[in-house]
Design a protein around this motif. Structure first.
Motif: not given
Length: 270
Positions: A87-89, A108-109, A81-85, A121-125
């Motif tokens: 936001x992962x709720x 949340x990513x 999903x990140x590669x597809x742009x 890349x991706x940021x994860x909280x």
């Protein structure tokens, strides 16, 4: 202060970048960045507190070391999903600490984009929800125990607001009356009262609501078979710490057989 708790230096950083770095380091939530293969690029102090690994142990390593074996598919989905742009709720899941214990977290990513707009890349909280989950579990267990008790007592039971409108019935009520909550909520209970007694019952109920003391009455209620049976009904007000009535709890006990016995005794005595 241990090395893990000491803020990482931000050499030559612009004021805005330094401010952002300070926010990340001071956050109570774990904030982690990773590349598109899931390799950790940054790891804040909260992540160390939450998961046990230091930044030195995690940067350059796969984020998958935090993910239990039966949840590895989550990371596959996240990276896709990140590669597809996308936001992962926020979603709730389980992660593994350095000591092997597990922790419940809400994650949340978000994709990280370069100045060119390319996703790099991706940021994860991650937020620790272990305590919240335990509280929720206790509430659910309490609700389950209450339901088990309320639905298995022999009486019909109900709860009413301070104005007398009923907002809850136990299963016995529905089994006896053959109704549902939609039909019975508020003052819908009047539909199953005998018309010869309804006026008297409603009037007395309203008087006791105003007085705020215990209520007791006897009257017939119509069953699912269309027949009326007599019930002894009692209710007590539930008050808050300030003494205000917040609700009423009541029960209806079937006394049809008792009344019939009393009538037989009166007939014999006569």
């Amino acid at each position: 202060m241990s090395p893990a708790d000491r803020p990482s230096p931000v050499p030559h950083a612009a004021p805005a970048e330094a401010h952002l770095a300070a926010i990340v380091e001071s956050s109570s939530d774990a904030i982690v960045s990773k590349d598109l293969d899931g390799v950790v690029m940054s790891w804040n102090r909260a992540a160390t507190r939450m998961f046990g690994w230091t930044a030195e142990e995690m940067v350059g390593q796969s984020i998958r070391r935090l993910i239990p074996a039966d949840r590895q598919g989550e990371e596959d989905s996240i990276l896709a999903r990140v590669r597809a742009g996308e936001l992962v709720p926020k979603f709730n899941t389980v992660r593994t600490r350095k000591d092997g214990s597990t922790i419940l977290v809400a994650i949340t990513v978000s994709p990280i984009r370069a100045a060119s707009g390319e996703i790099i890349g991706a940021s994860k909280i991650a937020h620790d929800i272990t305590e919240q989950a335990l509280v929720q579990r206790d509430l659910e267990d309490s609700e389950l125990r209450f339901r088990a008790l309320a639905d298995n007592i022999p009486q019909l039971a109900w709860m009413a607001r301070p104005d007398g409108g009923i907002f809850w019935y136990n299963q016995r009520w529905y089994d006896y009356t053959g109704t549902d909550f939609e039909a019975m909520q508020g003052w819908g209970w009047e539909k199953v009262h005998h018309p010869d007694h309804l006026g008297r019952v409603s009037a007395k109920w309203k008087v006791e609501l105003a007085r705020g003391v215990g209520w007791e009455d006897t009257f017939p209620l119509k069953g699912a078979d269309g027949e009326f049976r007599w019930f002894l009904s009692r209710a007590q007000p539930i008050r808050n710490a300030g003494g205000e009535v917040t609700m009423w709890f009541g029960t209806n006990t079937d006394i049809t057989q008792q009344r019939e016995h009393e009538e037989q005794i009166e007939l014999l005595m006569g």
